[in-house]
Design a protein around this motif. Structure first.
Motif, PDB file in Angstrom:
ATOM      1  N   PRO A 637     -30.140  98.960  47.049  1.00  0.00           N
ATOM      2  CA  PRO A 637     -30.529  97.711  47.726  1.00  0.00           C
ATOM      3  C   PRO A 637     -31.899  97.740  48.389  1.00  0.00           C
ATOM      4  N   VAL A 638     -32.548  98.915  48.410  1.00  0.00           N
ATOM      5  CA  VAL A 638     -33.827  98.999  49.103  1.00  0.00           C
ATOM      6  C   VAL A 638     -34.852  98.031  48.523  1.00  0.00           C
ATOM      7  N   ASP A 639     -34.743  97.713  47.236  1.00  0.00           N
ATOM      8  CA  ASP A 639     -35.677  96.758  46.637  1.00  0.00           C
ATOM      9  C   ASP A 639     -35.554  95.391  47.309  1.00  0.00           C
ATOM     10  N   ARG A 640     -34.328  94.993  47.612  1.00  0.00           N
ATOM     11  CA  ARG A 640     -34.128  93.705  48.278  1.00  0.00           C
ATOM     12  C   ARG A 640     -34.693  93.735  49.697  1.00  0.00           C
ATOM     13  N   ILE A 641     -34.497  94.881  50.369  1.00  0.00           N
ATOM     14  CA  ILE A 641     -35.038  95.014  51.718  1.00  0.00           C
ATOM     15  C   ILE A 641     -36.558  94.912  51.688  1.00  0.00           C
ATOM     16  N   GLU A 642     -37.176  95.604  50.758  1.00  0.00           N
ATOM     17  CA  GLU A 642     -38.639  95.591  50.688  1.00  0.00           C
ATOM     18  C   GLU A 642     -39.160  94.204  50.361  1.00  0.00           C
ATOM     19  N   ALA A 643     -38.492  93.480  49.458  1.00  0.00           N
ATOM     20  CA  ALA A 643     -38.920  92.120  49.128  1.00  0.00           C
ATOM     21  C   ALA A 643     -38.781  91.203  50.342  1.00  0.00           C
ATOM     22  N   PHE A 644     -37.689  91.359  51.082  1.00  0.00           N
ATOM     23  CA  PHE A 644     -37.474  90.570  52.285  1.00  0.00           C
ATOM     24  C   PHE A 644     -38.580  90.857  53.304  1.00  0.00           C
ATOM     25  N   CYS A 645     -38.905  92.128  53.484  1.00  0.00           N
ATOM     26  CA  CYS A 645     -39.948  92.498  54.453  1.00  0.00           C
ATOM     27  C   CYS A 645     -41.306  91.961  54.042  1.00  0.00           C
ATOM     28  N   ARG A 646     -41.597  91.991  52.745  1.00  0.00           N
ATOM     29  CA  ARG A 646     -42.882  91.448  52.282  1.00  0.00           C
ATOM     30  C   ARG A 646     -42.994  89.964  52.591  1.00  0.00           C
ATOM     31  N   SER A 647     -41.881  89.261  52.506  1.00  0.00           N
ATOM     32  CA  SER A 647     -41.915  87.819  52.798  1.00  0.00           C
ATOM     33  C   SER A 647     -42.215  87.550  54.267  1.00  0.00           C
ATOM     34  N   LEU A 648     -41.991  88.544  55.119  1.00  0.00           N
ATOM     35  CA  LEU A 648     -42.241  88.385  56.557  1.00  0.00           C
ATOM     36  C   LEU A 648     -43.512  89.090  57.008  1.00  0.00           C
TER      37      LEU A 648
END
Length: 828
Positions: A637-648
């Motif tokens: 799931p780290v890919d989803r976390i990283e994508a979420f963080c990039r959006s912020l």
């Protein structure tokens, strides 16, 4: 000399004085005025922190010894830097083989000249001091004990050695053990039977009685020599709340150092001021940290996150669902469990004092113990000081304590204990610390606070040394209880927004409005202008940049909830732990090694004590935790976390830069923790105490933000630190602080202030909400009279009311310097 800014270095065998010396050119080029060193006196071999001192007379050999420290000071001085030293007056390592004073006490007993160094209750131990070092009950550990009769030493395993009392070395082992001035015991006995004062609940650190003048002189001689020789310019005092009489200690220290700049690691409750009688420059800055962080928490969003947190975790109110209930339950647990021995000591002392006074007599020990417990868990500050008791232990607080008794007549024990804690002439009423703000307020020197003597009696009938000792020990226990129950327990149970669970923080009220921040800064500038300020330390649970990332979630609770729904299928040992893990991963931007996350989450789980703990570990739960980390936050799931963080990222950038600039330009002396002038993502110790690899070359100029790989935070930090260095009058003791207020529809998103009419700081707060509402629009910031140059973007100048959309077009913060008029001498 008051520092303009300090830079904290965490010394350890892997980062000794020589490594610090090699970093001097780099650190001097940042713009700081002093290096702030972690403890340097001899400590337990291999220690990575130095707070376990074993010899106050020697500089630690593993760091390079005294010559290494003096060489570092010379190199630093040549580069324009001074040294500030972290000192540890409250405790030493309870390691007899390394601690010579403790060794002599164990060999000679209470008649040893070193017995007065330590708070040992010999009577409670039957004339012996309990050493809780055995892995199990004594009977099962006898085979690991060895007697070296030639050397007069008793050893246990590879690690422990103890002296033998004279004339006992020819006894058989059972008799020999009984004949010593100490009792070797199972480590679990410390919780209920320990008879020496310690640091919080750490039995490996024994309390030191620096209130005794001879002990003070012996434990401070080397530090004071370093001060007199010009090696050390200032001091940070570790944990003054642990001392019997902090005010007298600090007055004595100020006299001995001839007024050198000194700050204290004093944690203050939300509305608690620093005692005005303390002769120090201020605190180390956790009070500032809470206010800075609070600026970047959206109160409405936090309420929404709290609602979702309660739904997600289904946590009972007193086990993480509600802050006040969680804090209260944690306090009861710690007082009755981890600090049971300390409460027992107070109970014995109260019983002796009550027995001497007919007005306070005939309370059963259990009733006195319950009264002490109920009063301690309700103390609203970290520690009451002399004169505080009427406003801390109020009649209303006593009423709530009495409610714990089922028989009203037995509840009178609360009144008896409260009478012992009130000083002669005390009357209820007034606010804690109502004597005012800063300055050095001198009061008459109290007499000793240790030892048993005549006195006692009800309030107004006498105030002898034993009664003063009782009040001091109550206060010392209060500070330990609050720290352990809040920061080390409740902060790990109540976790809706992890960025607010920081040392000195208030998770129940995390948001700080601009007007509240301005009022705090105005008070600091007036009363404690040279106090310390911090954002990250060796003790923070998360670095400032990690907290800044997590704080953004308060601006987008719906996006956080949606992310959790996508992540929820990953099996976890419990929902509270899962919530903590996913927020931690967001704080790290998704980029984290499994080992770092494993360590941090295991510590969180054990500190909370809900499913496993340091002393009652649940191996099955901890295995499930490790499996969850591997499958979840450190897994696919780290890919989803990283994508979420990039959006912020834009909002994260605003929080990181905004907090850094406020910290470096607000009133007080900023302390920059090693590496945090640049982007720095770290979790709780030991993760945040790793040595930093400093480049050997200085920073020649403020980095170009357009350069490849440029660190925007480093550029901002260096610019602000050099401005402080170049304009000391604008930030120093006699400087001023003036709030600036934006006008227009988005004015609430700007925090701005002016220092001494020379420097303007403007930062964006709650930037994600600002973007969602359409941006700055016609919002303006009226600048003070004159022309102002952009320190971060030379060539840009402003006058009058400037549109925030223009001022903050390139970055979410602005640092402006007044342009001197042709007929005005340049300052700095």
């Amino acid at each position: 000399m008051t520092p303009t800014a300090t830079y904290r270095l965490q010394l350890q065998p892997d980062f000794p004085f020589a490594a610090a010396e090699a970093a001097v050119p780099r650190l001097a080029s940042l713009g700081v005025s002093h290096l702030h060193l972690s403890p340097v006196l001899e400590s337990v071999p291999g220690s990575t922190h130095g707070y376990d001192v074993v010899d106050h007379a020697r500089v630690r050999e593993e760091l390079g010894g005294e010559e290494g420290l003096r060489r570092l000071a010379r190199t630093a001085r040549a580069a324009g830097l001074g040294l500030v030293l972290d000192i540890v007056p409250n405790h030493m390592a309870a390691a007899p083989r390394h601690n010579r004073q403790l060794w002599e006490v164990l060999r000679e007993g209470p008649r040893s000249p070193y017995a007065k160094w330590f708070d040992i209750d010999w009577e409670a131990g039957g004339g012996r001091v309990l050493l809780p070092v055995l892995a199990g009950p004594l009977g099962g550990e006898l085979a690991r004990l060895r007697v070296d009769r030639r050397r007069g030493v008793l050893t246990y395993g590879e690690e422990h050695a103890f002296p033998l009392r004279a004339g006992t070395d020819d006894l058989a082992l059972p008799e020999l053990l009984e004949a010593q001035w100490y009792r070797l015991g199972w480590w679990r006995l410390a919780r209920t039977e320990l008879n020496y004062r310690r640091f919080f609940t750490i039995s490996e650190l024994i309390g030191v009685r620096v209130e005794d003048e001879e002990v003070f002189a012996a434990t401070h001689a080397k530090v004071l020599e370093l001060v007199r020789d010009g090696v050390v310019d200032g001091l940070r005092v570790d944990h003054p709340d642990g001392l019997a009489d902090p005010e007298t200690y600090l007055r004595r220290l100020r006299t001995a150092t001839e007024g050198r700049w000194t700050v204290v690691e004093k944690i203050l409750a939300a509305t608690e001021p620093l005692p005005s009688g303390w002769e120090v420059a201020g605190t180390t800055g956790y009070d500032a940290l809470r206010r800075i962080d609070g600026l970047f928490v959206d109160p409405a969003g936090h309420r929404e996150i709290l609602r979702h947190y309660r739904e997600f975790t289904a946590a009972p109110a007193d086990r993480g669902g509600q802050w006040e209930a969680t804090a209260r339950r944690a306090a009861h647990t710690v007082a009755g469990h981890e600090l049971a021995a300390e409460v027992a000591h107070l109970t014995r002392a109260a019983a002796r004092l009550c027995a001497r006074d007919p007005a306070l007599r005939d309370h059963a020990p259990w009733a006195l113990r319950l009264a002490l417990h109920e009063l301690l868990v309700r103390v609203p500050v970290y520690r009451p000081y002399p004169g505080d008791a009427p406003s801390v232990l109020t009649p209303e607080l006593a009423d709530r304590a009495r409610a714990a008794f089922t028989v009203p007549e037995e509840a009178a024990a609360v009144d008896a204990v409260r009478a012992l804690l009130l000083e002669e002439g005390d009357e209820p009423g007034g606010d804690v610390g109502s004597s005012g703000g800063g300055g050095f307020h001198r009061v008459s020197e109290p007499s000793g606070v240790h030892g048993v003597g005549e006195g006692g009696g009800s309030r107004g009938a006498g105030d002898g040394p034993e009664r003063r000792a009782f009040r001091a020990r109550f206060a010392q226990t209060s500070s330990a209880l609050r720290a352990k129950s809040l920061e080390d327990t409740a902060f790990y149970r109540y976790v809706p927004l992890l960025s607010t669970n920081e040392v000195g923080g208030d998770p129940g009220r995390p948001a700080v409005a601009p007007d509240e921040f301005h009022a705090y800064c105005a008070r600091i500038a007036r009363d404690w202008p040279d106090t310390g300020t911090v954002l990250s330390t060796h003790d923070t649970k998360r670095s400032a940049d990690v907290r800044a990332r997590i704080a953004v979630l308060s601006e987008c609770p719906e996006r956080w909830s949606a992310l959790l729904e996508r992540l929820a299928p990953t099996p976890s040992p419990d929902p509270q732990l899962a919530w903590t893990a996913w927020q931690t991963a967001v704080g790290l931007g998704g980029g984290v090694t499994r080992q770092r996350l494993d360590d941090a989450l295991l510590k969180a789980a054990r500190e909370s004590g809900l499913h496993t703990s340091w002393t009652e570990q649940d191996p099955a739960y901890e295995r499930a935790l490790a499996d969850f980390v591997a499958e979840g936050p450190a897994g696919p799931p780290v890919d989803r976390i990283e994508a979420f963080c990039r959006s912020l990222d834009p909002a994260t950038r605003a929080n990181v830069l905004g907090a850094a600039l406020v910290h470096l330009t607000m009133p007080g002396v900023p302390d920059v923790y090693q590496g945090t002038e640049s982007a720095y993502l770290a979790l709780v110790d030991p993760d945040n105490r790793r040595p930093v690899d400093f480049p050997p070359t200085p920073v020649a100029e403020v980095p170009d933000p357009r350069a490849e790989g440029a660190d925007e935070k480093a550029r901002l930090s260096i610019a602000a630190l050099r401005l402080r260095r170049d304009l000391p009058e604008a930030f120093g003791t006699s400087s001023t602080y003036a709030p600036l207020y934006a006008t227009g529809p988005a004015s609430a998103h700007c925090l701005a202030f002016c220092r001494s009419g020379e420097v303007v700081t403007a930062v964006t707060r709650l930037s994600l909400r600002l973007t969602q509402s359409g941006g700055w629009g016609p919002t303006e910031l009226p600048l003070p009279e004159g022309s102002w140059a952009d320190v971060l973007d030379p060539g840009r100048e402003f006058t009058g009311a400037v549109a925030l959309g223009d001022l903050l077009a390139e970055r979410p913060v602005a640092l402006l310097r007044r342009i001197p008029r042709a007929d005005t001498p340049t300052r700095g």
